[in-house]
Write an enzyme that holds these catalytic residues in place. Structure first.
Site, short mmCIF file in Angstrom:
data_model
loop_
_atom_site.label_atom_id
_atom_site.label_comp_id
_atom_site.label_asym_id
_atom_site.label_seq_id
_atom_site.Cartn_x
_atom_site.Cartn_y
_atom_site.Cartn_z
N THR A 73 0.84 -1.21 0.00
CA THR A 73 0.00 0.00 0.00
C THR A 73 0.87 1.25 0.00
O THR A 73 0.67 2.17 -0.80
CB THR A 73 -0.93 0.00 1.24
OG1 THR A 73 -1.78 -1.15 1.16
CG2 THR A 73 -1.78 1.26 1.30
N GLN A 171 0.61 -9.27 -6.47
CA GLN A 171 -0.05 -10.57 -6.70
C GLN A 171 0.66 -11.42 -7.75
O GLN A 171 0.24 -12.53 -8.02
CB GLN A 171 -1.51 -10.36 -7.12
CG GLN A 171 -2.40 -9.76 -6.04
CD GLN A 171 -2.64 -10.69 -4.86
OE1 GLN A 171 -2.28 -11.87 -4.88
NE2 GLN A 171 -3.24 -10.16 -3.81
N THR A 229 12.55 4.96 10.27
CA THR A 229 13.57 3.95 10.53
C THR A 229 13.26 2.67 9.77
O THR A 229 12.12 2.18 9.82
CB THR A 229 13.63 3.66 12.05
OG1 THR A 229 13.92 4.89 12.70
CG2 THR A 229 14.70 2.63 12.38
N CYS A 313 -9.44 -7.26 0.75
CA CYS A 313 -8.73 -6.13 1.34
C CYS A 313 -9.67 -4.99 1.70
O CYS A 313 -9.22 -3.90 2.02
CB CYS A 313 -7.66 -5.65 0.39
SG CYS A 313 -6.67 -7.00 -0.27
N1 PLP Z 1 -1.63 -4.36 -4.03
C1 PLP Z 1 -2.21 -5.54 -4.33
C2 PLP Z 1 -2.27 -5.97 -5.76
C3 PLP Z 1 -2.73 -6.34 -3.31
O1 PLP Z 1 -3.30 -7.49 -3.61
C4 PLP Z 1 -2.64 -5.89 -1.97
C5 PLP Z 1 -3.25 -6.73 -0.91
O2 PLP Z 1 -3.66 -6.38 0.11
C6 PLP Z 1 -2.01 -4.65 -1.71
C7 PLP Z 1 -1.53 -3.92 -2.77
C8 PLP Z 1 -1.84 -4.12 -0.31
O3 PLP Z 1 -0.75 -4.76 0.29
P1 PLP Z 1 -0.24 -4.43 1.78
O4 PLP Z 1 -1.17 -5.14 2.69
O5 PLP Z 1 1.15 -4.99 1.80
O6 PLP Z 1 -0.25 -2.98 1.98
#
Ligand code: PLP
Length: 374
Positions: A73, A171, A229, A313
């Site tokens: 993210t 993914q 950090t 998510c």
């Molecule tokens: N991008 C993709 C394609 C995802 O499937 C996800 C899954 O949550 C994320 C970003 C977010 O990842 P993270 O939880 O490491 O922030």
């Protein structure tokens, strides 16, 4: 219990766990901020730099191109907004199959003009022949987090001219060969907890020469690109997980493809694979005749099978999938979907448990549909 939601998160892999614990113990016996100049700091910094090198090797990048983040993210926000802003051009182009961590960036950067790359009914992005002189950056996932469909990132790179290209490979890594240099993108996101590294780890790969505006004031770590950090133990675990993932890739692809074939062959006639386009061997996206995905998921859960409706998510809220709506589905068609995703320990017995639970779960969901209609 049967866990078939690895696209949402995976368990810590044994190699990542071992590397992580070793690093944590070392930091316990001699603490050190990687930016500190004393012996503890230098030891932590060595951990971070070794991990950086390992990650660069595994992903086909240079050491200096790896920027550690707290996950995919953050890497997406930093990469897309940070690089776009630095160019001074006004527009950003994003595909219509993006994870919310890209799809919702417009809310965080209203100073930029946000435009979309459309998607066809099979879930494949339609790359325009040229992107426009005012476009700073275009962003497209390598594998769609919801449908698993592989996206034409190479075509986007070919059409990009001097527009920067970012891809979210969260993914794709662990399921397809991914090389930063071979892809030719300028920025690439990777996330730790999809490949057996701890939650809260990830990286943004930034091609040498591409500048990004940091999104937060602070200590200027990561060559002033990302303040905060660096999580040294997390970096070590991410490197270990990524290396193992790359080493095992061929075997995993073959195993997952066989599991996918088994699942598809066992589907009842009213359940369909959503897209015929090439997709990740680790993911199966299904369309089912129901508008009650919560009931479907709960019925699976009661049968001991954990799967996801679309993308997991979204903080537990089940709403029609934006991506399926973009693909031309109506609301009901965008609700009756399931994402089944495989990991390192998935085997045929998991697929069989899923197929066994499917008729009962679908019947329960359809009873709810009928109840709502009456
Ligand atoms: N991008 C993709 C394609 C995802 O499937 C996800 C899954 O949550 C994320 C970003 C977010 O990842 P993270 O939880 O490491 O922030």
């Amino acid at each position: 219990r049967t866990y078939l939601d690895h696209a949402a998160t995976t368990a810590l892999s044994p190699v990542a766990e071992e590397a992580w614990l070793k690093a944590v113990r070392q930091l316990q016996s001699m603490p050190g901020n990687p930016s500190a100049l004393h012996a503890g700091g230098r030891a932590a910094s060595r951990m971070v730099e070794d991990a950086r090198e390992e990650i660069a090797d595994a992903i086909g990048a240079e050491r200096a191109e790896v920027v550690f983040t707290s996950g995919a993210t953050e890497a997406n926000a930093l990469g897309v907004i940070g690089a776009a802003r630095h160019t001074g051009r006004p527009a950003v182009l994003i595909s219509q199959v993006e994870h919310d961590s890209v799809a919702k960036l417009a809310d965080a950067a209203p100073d930029l003009q946000w435009r979309h790359i459309p998607v066809d009914s099979e879930g494949v992005s339609i790359v325009p022949s040229s992107l426009g002189d005012d476009v700073a950056l275009a962003s497209m996932s390598l594998v769609c987090a919801e449908t698993g469909v592989i996206q034409p990132v190479e075509r986007l790179v070919a059409a990009s001219g001097d527009t920067l290209v970012h891809t979210d490979a969260a993914q794709a890594i662990g399921h397809l060969p991914v090389s930063f240099s071979a892809l030719g993108v300028d920025l690439l996101t990777l996330g730790g907890h999809k490949i057996g590294a701890p939650v809260g780890t990830g990286a943004l790969i930034v091609r040498r020469g591409v500048e990004i505006d940091s999104d937060r004031p602070g200590g200027g770590q990561e060559r002033k690109r990302r303040s905060g950090t660096v999580d040294a133990a997390g970096a070590v675990a991410l490197a270990a997980a990524l290396t193992a993932t790359v080493r095992e890739l061929d075997v995993v692809i073959e195993r997952h493809q066989a599991l996918k074939d088994r699942l598809v062959a066992g589907l009842p006639p009213e359940v369909h694979v959503t897209s015929q386009a090439p997709s990740s061997p680790g993911m199966v996206h299904l369309s089912l005749p129901t508008s009650s995905p919560e009931v479907l998921l709960m019925a699976f859960d009661q049968a001991g099978v954990m799967v996801s409706a679309g993308s997991a998510c979204h903080a537990g809220v089940t709403r029609p999938s934006e991506i399926l709506l973009n693909m031309g589905r109506d609301t009901a068609g965008a609700l009756g979907v399931l994402r089944v995703s495989f990991g390192a320990d998935t085997d045929a017995s998991d697929i069989d448990a899923f197929l066994e639970a499917l008729p009962g779960a679908l019947a329960a969901a359809q009873r709810m549909d009928k109840h709502f209609k009456e």
